[in-house]
Design a protein around this motif. Structure first.
Motif, PDB file in Angstrom:
ATOM      1  N   THR A  14       0.844  -1.193   0.000  1.00  0.00           N
ATOM      2  CA  THR A  14       0.000   0.000   0.000  1.00  0.00           C
ATOM      3  C   THR A  14       0.882   1.246   0.000  1.00  0.00           C
ATOM      4  O   THR A  14       2.075   1.197   0.336  1.00  0.00           O
ATOM      5  CB  THR A  14      -0.914   0.033   1.233  1.00  0.00           C
ATOM      6  OG1 THR A  14      -0.123   0.232   2.419  1.00  0.00           O
ATOM      7  CG2 THR A  14      -1.729  -1.255   1.376  1.00  0.00           C
ATOM      8  N   GLU A  15       0.302   2.377  -0.365  1.00  0.00           N
ATOM      9  CA  GLU A  15       1.048   3.637  -0.382  1.00  0.00           C
ATOM     10  C   GLU A  15       1.628   3.950   0.987  1.00  0.00           C
ATOM     11  O   GLU A  15       2.777   4.388   1.117  1.00  0.00           O
ATOM     12  CB  GLU A  15       0.136   4.778  -0.841  1.00  0.00           C
ATOM     13  CG  GLU A  15       0.797   6.152  -0.750  1.00  0.00           C
ATOM     14  CD  GLU A  15       2.097   6.259  -1.533  1.00  0.00           C
ATOM     15  OE1 GLU A  15       3.099   6.706  -0.949  1.00  0.00           O
ATOM     16  OE2 GLU A  15       2.105   5.880  -2.715  1.00  0.00           O
ATOM     17  N   SER A  59      -5.686  -8.249  -1.004  1.00  0.00           N
ATOM     18  CA  SER A  59      -5.151  -7.739   0.260  1.00  0.00           C
ATOM     19  C   SER A  59      -6.303  -7.408   1.188  1.00  0.00           C
ATOM     20  O   SER A  59      -7.397  -7.052   0.745  1.00  0.00           O
ATOM     21  CB  SER A  59      -4.297  -6.488   0.026  1.00  0.00           C
ATOM     22  OG  SER A  59      -5.096  -5.425  -0.469  1.00  0.00           O
ATOM     23  N   GLU A  81      -4.130  -1.111  -3.367  1.00  0.00           N
ATOM     24  CA  GLU A  81      -5.141  -0.605  -2.455  1.00  0.00           C
ATOM     25  C   GLU A  81      -5.540  -1.711  -1.486  1.00  0.00           C
ATOM     26  O   GLU A  81      -5.778  -2.851  -1.903  1.00  0.00           O
ATOM     27  CB  GLU A  81      -6.376  -0.125  -3.227  1.00  0.00           C
ATOM     28  CG  GLU A  81      -6.123   1.063  -4.140  1.00  0.00           C
ATOM     29  CD  GLU A  81      -5.805   2.320  -3.369  1.00  0.00           C
ATOM     30  OE1 GLU A  81      -6.303   2.468  -2.234  1.00  0.00           O
ATOM     31  OE2 GLU A  81      -5.052   3.169  -3.915  1.00  0.00           O
ATOM     32  N   LYS A  82      -5.615  -1.372  -0.215  1.00  0.00           N
ATOM     33  CA  LYS A  82      -6.071  -2.352   0.778  1.00  0.00           C
ATOM     34  C   LYS A  82      -7.501  -2.780   0.441  1.00  0.00           C
ATOM     35  O   LYS A  82      -8.357  -1.934   0.159  1.00  0.00           O
ATOM     36  CB  LYS A  82      -6.017  -1.743   2.170  1.00  0.00           C
ATOM     37  CG  LYS A  82      -6.308  -2.733   3.291  1.00  0.00           C
ATOM     38  CD  LYS A  82      -6.311  -2.046   4.647  1.00  0.00           C
ATOM     39  CE  LYS A  82      -4.947  -1.589   5.056  1.00  0.00           C
ATOM     40  NZ  LYS A  82      -4.924  -1.035   6.432  1.00  0.00           N
ATOM     41  N   ASP A  94       0.877   0.730   8.438  1.00  0.00           N
ATOM     42  CA  ASP A  94      -0.248   0.079   7.777  1.00  0.00           C
ATOM     43  C   ASP A  94       0.057  -1.410   7.847  1.00  0.00           C
ATOM     44  O   ASP A  94       1.203  -1.802   8.025  1.00  0.00           O
ATOM     45  CB  ASP A  94      -0.332   0.550   6.316  1.00  0.00           C
ATOM     46  CG  ASP A  94      -1.749   0.533   5.775  1.00  0.00           C
ATOM     47  OD1 ASP A  94      -2.678   0.241   6.552  1.00  0.00           O
ATOM     48  OD2 ASP A  94      -1.934   0.846   4.580  1.00  0.00           O
TER      49      ASP A  94
END
Length: 267
Positions: free
Chosen positions: A80-81, A120, A106-107, A129
């Protein structure tokens, strides 16, 4: 055929490898490059077999060598970011991941990496995260959830989906509370964003496993507040109290902190 190896599981370093004859997916890169290179060679493999890396979260024991691996073997890294940002900020990661190898997910999303279909999902932990991964390959469903503060409603369907499950059994609560850890660290581990106990791991499997589950591996065993045999026996007892027999209904094993596992065929 899909195969699985654990190269390390615990605060000393985590790294799991799923691979076929033509593809390889490394989940976390917290084991040193030299050790990984040696372990891969012992199994007749090479780090060039790693085609992509998935990262669960940004703690050092999961990402310490991810930049080196990505650079040296030209491997894309998926996270993720917020996890990528955490890796960039982590002083333990000396070599950073280059922008061209940084892949943002993206989660809660499902995405494709070659023949792997990956989803995810959120996992509560006190990192920047944290996610778990469901990996589907043909008819096989592999799920990994490590560093689990508690099992959420979001996570339960992923346990239920698994044919093969890697799940945290970090500590024995009595050992933790009677041990040498200071109170603030005990409270962190026991919190909803800490780590999953042996007992709660057993409950999570009991409440969500289906007859499709074939094999469970207990991961991220604490060196100070647990023991591999204690983790296995505690989970077995919880399962047995609900009529589930490990070794009959599915296989149950413990992944060691610094000792690589055998090669498992996931069929």
């Amino acid at each position: 055929m899909l195969k699985f190896i654990s190269f390390g599981s615990g605060s000393s370093g985590n790294s799991y490898f799923l691979y076929t004859e033509t593809d390889g997916l490394l989940i976390d890169a917290g084991v040193g490059v030299r050790a990984l290179k040696r372990h891969f060679k012992e199994y007749g493999l090479s780090l060039s077999n790693v085609k992509n890396i998935l990262v669960t979260h940004d703690h050092a024991d999961h990402v310490r060598c991810v930049g080196n691996l990505s650079r040296d073997y030209d491997i894309p890294v998926y996270a993720t970011e917020r996890v990528h940002q955490g890796i960039r900020n982590n002083y333990c990661v000396k070599c950073k991941i280059s922008p061209e190898r940084t892949k943002i997910i993206e989660k809660g999303s499902t995405f494709q990496i070659n023949d792997f279909t990956i989803t995810s999902f959120g996992v509560p932990h006190d990192s920047t995260d944290c996610v778990g991964y469901q990996v589907r390959y043909n008819d096989v469903c592999f799920v990994v959830m490590t560093d689990v503060g508690h099992v959420t409603d979001e996570m339960k369907p992923f346990i239920a989906s698994a044919n093969y499950l890697v799940i945290e059994a970090n500590h024995d609560e009595e050992m933790l509370l009677r041990g040498s850890y200071p109170k603030h660290l005990q409270q962190r581990i026991l919190s909803d964003n800490g780590h999953l106990s042996n007992y709660n791991c057993g409950v999570a499997i009991t409440e969500n496993a289906t007859p499709e589950l074939k094999h469970v591996w207990l991961c991220h065993i604490s060196e100070d507040n647990n023991h591999p045999e204690l983790a296995r026996k505690t989970v077995e007892q919880v399962l047995r109290s609900h009529g589930i027999i490990a070794g009959t209904d599915f296989q149950l094993e413990v992944l060691r902190r610094k000792i690589p596992s055998e090669i498992y065929d996931l069929v």
